[in-house]
Enzyme design. Structure first.
Site, PDB file in Angstrom:
ATOM      1  N   ASP A  54       0.845  -1.193   0.000  1.00  0.00           N
ATOM      2  CA  ASP A  54       0.000   0.000   0.000  1.00  0.00           C
ATOM      3  C   ASP A  54       0.890   1.256   0.000  1.00  0.00           C
ATOM      4  OD1 ASP A  54      -2.151  -1.697   0.286  1.00  0.00           O
ATOM      5  OD2 ASP A  54      -2.294  -1.398   2.460  1.00  0.00           O
TER       6      ASP A  54
HETATM    7  N1  URA Z   1      -1.371  -5.941   3.828  1.00  0.00           N
HETATM    8  C1  URA Z   1      -1.829  -4.670   3.873  1.00  0.00           C
HETATM    9  O1  URA Z   1      -2.861  -4.401   4.476  1.00  0.00           O
HETATM   10  N2  URA Z   1      -1.119  -3.722   3.239  1.00  0.00           N
HETATM   11  C2  URA Z   1       0.048  -3.971   2.572  1.00  0.00           C
HETATM   12  O2  URA Z   1       0.660  -3.057   2.029  1.00  0.00           O
HETATM   13  C3  URA Z   1       0.508  -5.290   2.553  1.00  0.00           C
HETATM   14  C4  URA Z   1      -0.219  -6.258   3.185  1.00  0.00           C
END
Ligand code: URA
Length: 234
Positions: free
Chosen positions: A101
């Site tokens: 993310d």
């Molecule tokens: N899980 C999440 O919620 N975000 C990420 O970036 C990776 C795994």
């Protein structure tokens, strides 16, 4: 690999032309002009031709310490992507392996090798990823058992695969997961009545983020590391 071969393959030139470029002082290795066509080029070396970085021939495998604030995509019309951290000669050839993310930091792999990328991301391979999360609230007592059994996430029918948990503090954990659902870690903790405040990926398969890399820094993987990604370790 010898410099003459490197330049010839990387720039798609006949050996004779690559040799001429080297002898005329147009090629620098790690910032120093190198006029010896037979000089050895190590796996992490930076080769530069007339001021432009030259990407090595063959497939590329990189680890990046992704900082928060960049998106894991090859291009985006509005937001800066992780490729903006790489020299252009590399950025043109690689793609991120899976996604983190925008507000997640840590180990992001980039490659030009579609097969490898597919194997690392494929659910069939169940490559284990380890995240360090800090939480808004102290974690419930039965979190380990519930994560090990699998949780049903909002708007989904299929329970999650078993996840492992190591408590570091009442509001900090290491969590290991083997699937790649959208926002998986944040949603797992939401299902436990909590909220992730920071998320950082430390490990993919058997490969751990190099502690020498500061946020925004990257390096090439060696052949052993490329293999290690596909071995999951506890
Ligand atoms: N899980 C999440 O919620 N975000 C990420 O970036 C990776 C795994």
């Amino acid at each position: 690999m010898r410099l003459e071969r490197f330049v010839s393959h990387a720039l798609g030139l006949p050996r004779r032309r690559a040799r001429e470029l080297i002898l005329s002082g147009e090629i620098a290795v790690d910032g120093e002009v190198e006029r010896r066509p037979a000089a050895r080029v190590g796996p992490g070396a930076t080769v530069n031709c007339r001021g432009e970085d030259v990407a090595p021939p063959g497939h590329l495998y990189l680890m990046l310490h992704k900082p928060c604030g960049l998106i894991s995509a090859t291009r985006d019309d509005r937001q800066a992507t992780v490729l903006s951290l790489l020299p252009e000669a590399l950025a043109r050839r690689v793609h991120p392996v899976g996604r983190l993310d925008k507000d997640t930091s840590g180990l992001l792999l980039l490659t030009s090798d579609g097969d490898w990328s597919h194997r690392v991301s494929s659910p069939r391979h169940a490559c284990r990823k380890v995240y360090r999360a800090t939480l808004a609230e102290p974690l419930v007592n039965d979190a380990e058992v519930r994560l090990a059994h699998g949780l049903v996430l909002r708007n989904e029918a299929r329970p999650t695969r078993p996840a492992t948990l190591q408590r570091l503090a009442p509001d900090a954990v290491l969590i290991g997961v083997t699937e790649g659902r959208y926002h998986l870690v944040r949603r797992l903790f939401a299902a436990l009545g909590n909220r992730v405040t920071t998320l950082h990926r430390e490990q993919v398969g058997g490969l751990v983020l190099d502690v020498a890399l500061q946020p925004g820094e990257w390096r090439h993987l060696d052949a052993d590391e490329v293999r290690r990604v596909l071995t999951s370790s506890e």
